[in-house]
Motif scaffolding. Structure first.
Motif, mmCIF file in Angstrom:
data_model
loop_
_atom_site.group_PDB
_atom_site.id
_atom_site.type_symbol
_atom_site.label_atom_id
_atom_site.label_comp_id
_atom_site.label_asym_id
_atom_site.label_seq_id
_atom_site.Cartn_x
_atom_site.Cartn_y
_atom_site.Cartn_z
ATOM 1 N N ASP A 293 5.171 -3.744 -4.241
ATOM 2 C CA ASP A 293 4.428 -4.433 -3.244
ATOM 3 C C ASP A 293 3.595 -5.716 -4.024
ATOM 4 O O ASP A 293 2.642 -6.173 -3.302
ATOM 5 C CB ASP A 293 3.365 -3.677 -2.511
ATOM 6 C CG ASP A 293 2.419 -3.050 -3.452
ATOM 7 O OD1 ASP A 293 2.478 -2.982 -4.746
ATOM 8 O OD2 ASP A 293 1.296 -2.308 -3.004
ATOM 9 N N THR A 302 9.220 -5.636 6.873
ATOM 10 C CA THR A 302 9.013 -4.632 5.810
ATOM 11 C C THR A 302 9.599 -4.746 4.498
ATOM 12 O O THR A 302 9.372 -3.953 3.350
ATOM 13 C CB THR A 302 9.021 -3.290 6.273
ATOM 14 O OG1 THR A 302 10.405 -2.911 6.582
ATOM 15 C CG2 THR A 302 8.105 -3.116 7.536
ATOM 16 N N ASN A 304 10.708 -6.456 0.900
ATOM 17 C CA ASN A 304 10.100 -7.152 -0.326
ATOM 18 C C ASN A 304 10.950 -7.778 -0.935
ATOM 19 O O ASN A 304 12.320 -7.201 -1.208
ATOM 20 C CB ASN A 304 9.317 -6.250 -1.063
ATOM 21 C CG ASN A 304 8.237 -5.681 -0.411
ATOM 22 O OD1 ASN A 304 8.142 -4.641 0.380
ATOM 23 N ND2 ASN A 304 6.921 -6.119 -0.819
#
Length: 642
Positions: A293, A302, A304
């Motif tokens: 994250d 959501t 990354n």
């Protein structure tokens, strides 16, 4: 999804904690502290040394936990120094004040308590229950959630058993004397002849008059925090680096000074006309190497982005930074270069495009020259660009002077050999030694000044006329932790030195010829040597905290990297893999050296009701001095969390 559930913390066998032995105590009002005095409290021993950026990260991780549980928890800092300067009790007292350590600190210069608790790395945490038994040992950073969970469990358990005692601990706050500057780190000269100072101890920027002493104004409220706004409401947290924005960019960017706001893990832009502060890079959270994250989702969902390393680019406000320490403008790159001390890299920031990119460094800690994707740094701190465009840097933990070629990003060293050798030695640059330098300044004649911080000296490297390494000399000594250097406009005969531990700016004359030659000897970081056999089983112990499990949602949850100095010591077992256990084969003919072990482990919340469980990453780099002795221990155990 996650697997390998841990529903309860793994406890060590019941072993009583050793007594706390050292040279003396700080933050106790002059009293010694014994384990008997702490009975009834949860105790955390924090083994640290004030040069270590990872140790400073852990201090920040512990602040909120300490405040939240102050009536039942006592944190004891055990200061076990790496550098000679850190063993000076005056320097330690200054560091305790500088970093706002609000708990007792044991001065352990001979590593007596370090050895008693078998610590092998900075930082190491040892948790002791209210009855005086060791219940956990954790190396490295990223353990805040695990520590919080363990403290809560111990408080509940011992309150129910009647063995928990609430009330004040042994901490006694010191009374610092007010000064205009407080542990200043760096300064820049403003157009009117005044100086703007990164006033780290005041969590502010302080403008002083041309005399370097008279207060003109402060930018920042003086309270630790990350708040944008006007000069009186904005907040910083230990700002260390400053860079004037080129004139042609100021109107377009909307700010005049770029600030490395170190503990906020952010870059801030400051408008001098009214002192307005704006965050221009970073999220305010720390980039953790290997975490999933570090970059906010770029598509509003959501997912990354995958991190590849050198060359990666991200929107500046969507990526975490790690203790930015210094900033410098590179005309050749047309970007600001950032010394990212927290994970040992150089980054670049483009203010107009609002992006940052990974410029050089693997995020491994050490001294390796070469291509930007292969180079290793160790807490890069000071930056300066010379007339030819080369970017000079003080690489603090390797006590090195290094430079980056903006044309190809290649990294070169002129002074320094690695993490463990340091000293005060002048002469040929390939034999010269520094001790944890924090500042550099490139002079017009091609030489480079170095703020040799832990030697309290101003040094100069002069290039050779031919292909030689150049020479190093000493221009001034008896400076109090010089950390920043500034060449005042119109005064080629002096340099302005930021004497951090003396809370002042000092003008030092530059001699016309070479400085003096000093040979204060060479030093090597002294830690207990571990005697091991030629064939050993390496085990890094990691147990997820209660309520967590290993996190393999984005790939393997653990990683282990092993190498050695000298490289020939390690015959087999080096390199990268995911398992935390490995067999190593050492060369008895080499005999001794240092094993470099880097381990990381990701865990996540185990509750199936949590749709997006939080990720927690523990990480540590060990440098373990070893000696190969036939018939000795065939196992080396390093606790990441155990």
């Amino acid at each position: 999804m996650c697997d390998v559930t841990s529903t309860r913390g793994t406890r060590l066998p019941r072993v009583r904690a050793s007594e706390l032995v050292g040279r003396g105590w700080l933050n106790t009002g002059g009293k010694d502290v014994t384990l008997a005095d702490l009975r009834g409290k949860v105790v955390i021993l924090d083994f640290w040394t004030f040069c270590c950026i990872n140790c400073l990260h852990v201090l920040d991780e512990l602040r909120e936990i300490e405040e939240r549980h102050r009536d039942v928890l006592v944190i004891i800092g055990v200061h076990s120094p790496k550098f000679v300067h850190e063993a000076d009790p005056v320097a330690l007292a200054a560091a305790v004040e500088r970093y706002e350590v609000h708990h007792p600190v044991l001065d352990d210069p001979d590593l007596v308590t370090w050895q008693a608790f078998t610590a092998r790395a900075w930082p190491t945490l040892v948790v002791i229950d209210p009855e005086g038994y060791i219940v956990a040992q954790m190396a490295g950073e990223g353990h805040a959630h695990a520590v919080e969970t363990l403290v809560r469990d111990l408080v509940a358990e011992h309150e129910a058993a009647g063995t928990l005692h609430r009330g004040d601990g042994p901490y006694v706050a010191p009374q610092p004397q007010p000064t205009t500057l407080r542990f200043p780190a760096e300064a820049v000269e403003l157009p009117g002849g005044t100086f703007l100072v990164a006033d780290a101890g005041h969590h502010a920027l302080t403008e002083v008059a041309a005399d370097g002493q008279t207060l003109v104004r402060r930018i920042g409220s003086g309270e630790r925090g990350l708040v944008d706004g006007g000069a009186d409401e904005a907040r910083f947290s230990e700002p260390n680096g400053l860079c004037l924005v080129p004139d042609e960019l100021r109107e377009r960017l909307g700010y005049d000074v770029l600030v490395a706001d170190t503990v906020n893990h952010a870059l801030r832009g400051v408008r001098l006309a009214d002192g307005h502060v704006t965050t221009v890079a970073g999220t305010g959270e720390q980039y953790m190497v290997g975490a999933v994250d570090n970059v906010a989702p770029l598509d509003g969902g959501t997912s990354n982005p995958v991190e590849q390393g050198v060359g990666d680019r991200w929107p500046a406000r969507q990526v975490k930074l790690s203790s930015p320490w210094a900033v410098a403008w590179s005309p050749q790159l047309a970007e600001f270069v950032v010394a990212m001390a927290g994970h040992h890299t150089l980054w670049a920031f483009d203010g107009e495009q609002g992006v940052v990119r990974h410029l050089a460094g693997t995020m491994n800690e050490g001294l390796v020259d070469g291509a930007p994707a292969d180079s290793w740094f160790a807490q890069p701190s000071g930056l300066s660009v010379d007339a030819a465009g080369r970017l000079w840097l003080a690489d603090a933990e390797t006590s090195a002077l290094r430079w980056l070629d903006p044309a190809d990003g290649s990294v070169h060293s002129v002074v320094g050999t690695g993490l463990f050798d340091f000293g005060h030695r002048d002469g040929p640059a390939d034999q010269a030694l520094f001790q944890h330098p924090l500042g550099v300044a490139a002079l017009p004649d091609g030489s480079v000044l170095v703020a040799d911080t832990y030697n309290g000296a101003l040094r100069r490297w002069v290039p050779a006329e031919g292909d030689g390494p150049g020479t190093v000399s000493t221009l001034a000594t008896d400076l109090a932790e010089p950390s920043g250097l500034l060449l005042p406009a119109g005064d080629a005969d002096h340099v302005l030195v930021v004497e951090s531990a003396a809370h002042r700016l000092t003008r030092v004359a530059l001699p016309e010829g070479a400085g003096t030659q000093v040979d204060g000897g060479a030093h090597r970081t002294q830690r207990p040597v571990t005697q091991i056999g030629a064939d050993i089983a390496l085990e890094v112990v990691f147990h997820p905290a209660a309520g967590q499990k290993l996190d393999d949602r984005w790939g393997p949850s653990t990683s282990l990297q092993v190498s050695a100095t000298p490289p020939g010591l390690l015959l087999d077992g080096g390199g990268d893999d995911v398992a935390l256990t490995r067999t190593l084969r050492l060369d008895p003919s080499v005999g001794e050296g240092v094993l470099h072990v880097t381990a990381r482990a990701a865990s996540c919340d185990a509750d199936p009701a949590i749709e997006h469980p939080a990720c927690h990453l523990a990480a540590q780099d060990w440098g373990v001095p070893v000696r190969v002795v036939e018939g000795t221990d065939a196992t080396l155990v390093l606790p990441l969390h155990g």
